[in-house]
Design a protein around this motif. Structure first.
Motif, PDB file in Angstrom:
ATOM      1  N   ILE A 141      -9.295  -2.453  -1.614  1.00  0.00           N
ATOM      2  CA  ILE A 141      -9.018  -2.023  -0.243  1.00  0.00           C
ATOM      3  C   ILE A 141      -9.781  -0.740   0.079  1.00  0.00           C
ATOM      4  O   ILE A 141     -10.368  -0.592   1.161  1.00  0.00           O
ATOM      5  CB  ILE A 141      -7.503  -1.808  -0.054  1.00  0.00           C
ATOM      6  N   THR A 199      -2.726   6.571  -7.279  1.00  0.00           N
ATOM      7  CA  THR A 199      -4.017   5.972  -7.653  1.00  0.00           C
ATOM      8  C   THR A 199      -4.919   6.980  -8.339  1.00  0.00           C
ATOM      9  O   THR A 199      -5.653   6.638  -9.263  1.00  0.00           O
ATOM     10  CB  THR A 199      -4.720   5.394  -6.410  1.00  0.00           C
ATOM     11  N   ILE A 248      -5.682  -2.303  -4.834  1.00  0.00           N
ATOM     12  CA  ILE A 248      -5.805  -1.100  -4.009  1.00  0.00           C
ATOM     13  C   ILE A 248      -7.225  -0.554  -4.074  1.00  0.00           C
ATOM     14  O   ILE A 248      -7.758  -0.049  -3.081  1.00  0.00           O
ATOM     15  CB  ILE A 248      -4.790  -0.039  -4.464  1.00  0.00           C
ATOM     16  N   ARG A 260       0.827  -1.216   0.000  1.00  0.00           N
ATOM     17  CA  ARG A 260       0.000   0.000   0.000  1.00  0.00           C
ATOM     18  C   ARG A 260       0.856   1.259   0.000  1.00  0.00           C
ATOM     19  O   ARG A 260       0.459   2.284  -0.557  1.00  0.00           O
ATOM     20  CB  ARG A 260      -0.931   0.004   1.216  1.00  0.00           C
ATOM     21  N   THR A 265      -9.891  -8.687  -1.441  1.00  0.00           N
ATOM     22  CA  THR A 265      -8.943  -8.668  -2.561  1.00  0.00           C
ATOM     23  C   THR A 265      -8.803 -10.048  -3.173  1.00  0.00           C
ATOM     24  O   THR A 265      -8.698 -10.200  -4.402  1.00  0.00           O
ATOM     25  CB  THR A 265      -7.577  -8.161  -2.080  1.00  0.00           C
TER      26      THR A 265
END
Length: 463
Positions: free
Chosen positions: A287, A164, A284, A156, A311
């Motif tokens: 998450i 992102t 991601i 992460r 995930t």
């Protein structure tokens, strides 16, 4: 990347179902509110994601050359049906779970927009035969995604909001042209007098206007399903103009049975590499979705077990869907917003919606009816959805501290990735694998931003 579409909110639009149970029950994922509440809320979840779930396979089929208006729509109908079936199955993996798979939370899964910039170059102009490479690559990508889920907490740090957010920007920019092409008459009409005709833009405009009106002024399910209802309005106008033919519906069967490796099996290193690299971004995204559900509705942080399970279900769902000819799966953010609106966190509500989705997927006439939508009507919906992807990126990037360091990293990654996508001939001498990666838009942006963010001093300020 799932399209974000949040219903209208405010004091005049309180949760209408949470009031039927105690606050503790509403926040409990394991509480079942009864079928009287679960069935309408479950169907509402399906309506919220329905159009977004079907758009990626339609776009991929169009890029390959067997999309809307093709002489034989059977392959497209099959892809549409599989998208519904395996979105439902992947959702059940999330809500019910299977061993380490699934968060056991009300997470709705559906086909992902994030992979489109990678998928389109793989199939562009190559017909149904190209689907073997795509689905095979998606299987490998899904398996990698599954393995990655058990290490997701350790990576992460390499994907802060600046990275992102940039990736989501590139997804939106890479796809916006598709909406305009569809609205103007679609790929078959390009180069003809019919392309860009006023009637085409009229149909697309009806969809956009109705969607906006419902989103801004409607309440409840009318706002939640705004894009779907906008498409219905455009479809009605198109039918009145004589632009709808139901011949495909009459010729479609009543029940479809998923067949493994429906499009065959063909290994492409470039395609597999693209799917594997996009797995980081998709992980991601999952998450973020789980964290949003737990923090906004349950009032707590997500557990490691929930993050890993969610995930893992993403990866397993993707591999399973691809095995039967469907597209990669991801969690849908519009449904996360819907949970916040209703105030009901029951995973069993989403389970009911998943069963409904699977039942729709087993009926080929549903997919055949979808293929009768004029391309201009679909274009109006796509314009709205891809615009929302870009809006979601702005929301992510709003939390970034825009220091000179971060602006330079973001600017260089954006400039190189957009430039290569607009001018693919500039890397014509690269091997085919690297050429696909370099011109995808998303992957070079992610790679450049991740590397620079890790090596340039002051990384902490990008969070």
């Amino acid at each position: 990347m799932a399209v974000t579409h949040f219903p209208a909110t405010g004091e005049d639009n309180p949760p209408s179902h949470a009031g039927l149970m105690t606050p503790e029950q509403a926040r409990d994922p394991d509480y079942f509110p009864g079928f009287a509440v679960a069935v309408p809320l479950g169907i509402q979840h399906v309506l919220a994601m329905f159009v977004s779930n079907l758009t990626p396979p339609i776009i991929v089929a169009g890029a390959a050359g067997f999309g809307f208006g093709s002489p034989d729509p059977s392959a497209l109908i099959y892809m549409i049906q599989m998208s519904m079936i395996f979105a439902g199955i992947a959702t059940l993996l999330q809500t019910i779970g299977l061993g380490p798979i699934g968060a056991r939370l009300p997470i709705v899964q559906g086909t992902s927009f994030a992979f489109l910039p990678v998928m389109i170059p793989i199939v562009a102009g190559h017909g149904v035969a190209a689907m073997a490479e795509l689905t095979t690559a998606a299987i490998f990508g899904g398996l990698f995604h599954t393995a990655l889920s058990f290490f997701v907490g350790r990576i992460r740090f390499a994907l802060p909001p600046m990275v992102t957010g940039l990736v989501v920007v590139m997804i939106g920019l890479s796809l916006m042209r598709i909406g305009v092409v569809y609205a103007a008459g679609g790929v078959p009409a390009q180069g003809t007098a019919a392309y860009g005709a006023g009637t085409s833009w009229l149909l697309a405009g009806v969809v956009v206007v109705v969607t906006l009106l419902l989103s801004f002024f409607a309440r409840g399910i009318w706002s939640t399903a705004a894009v779907l209802l906008g498409l219905v309005a455009g479809y009605v106008v198109a039918a009145a103009m004589g632009k709808v033919s139901l011949g495909a519906v009459a010729g479609a069967g009543w029940v479809v049975v998923p067949t493994p490796f429906h499009f065959g099996f063909s290994v492409s290193v470039a395609a597999i590499l693209g799917f594997v690299m996009m797995g980081f971004i998709s992980a991601i995204e999952s998450i973020g979705g789980v964290s949003a559900i737990c923090e906004n509705t349950a009032g707590r942080s997500a557990t490691d077990r929930e993050l890993i399970g969610a995930t893992c279900a993403d990866g397993v769902g993707t591999a399973l869907a691809a095995t039967f000819g469907a597209m990669p799966n991801t969690s849908f953010s519009q449904n996360i917003g819907l949970i916040a609106i209703t105030g009901v966190m029951s995973r069993h509500v989403v389970t009911v919606g998943a069963v409904f989705l699977i039942l729709c997927g087993l009926l080929p006439k549903v997919g055949a009816l979808i293929t009768t939508i004029p391309i201009e009507v679909l274009g109006g919906g796509v314009i709205v959805m891809f615009g929302m992807v870009a809006s979601a990126a702005v929301s992510i990037l709003s939390g970034v501290e825009w220091s000179q360091r971060n602006m330079l990293i973001f600017g260089v990654a954006l400039s190189v990735s957009v430039g290569l996508e607009l001018e693919p001939a500039s890397v014509a001498h690269l091997p085919e694998t690297l050429k696909i990666i370099a011109t995808s838009g998303v992957l070079p942006a992610a790679l450049i931003a991740v590397v620079l963010n890790l090596v340039v001093p002051g990384r902490g300020r990008s969070h």
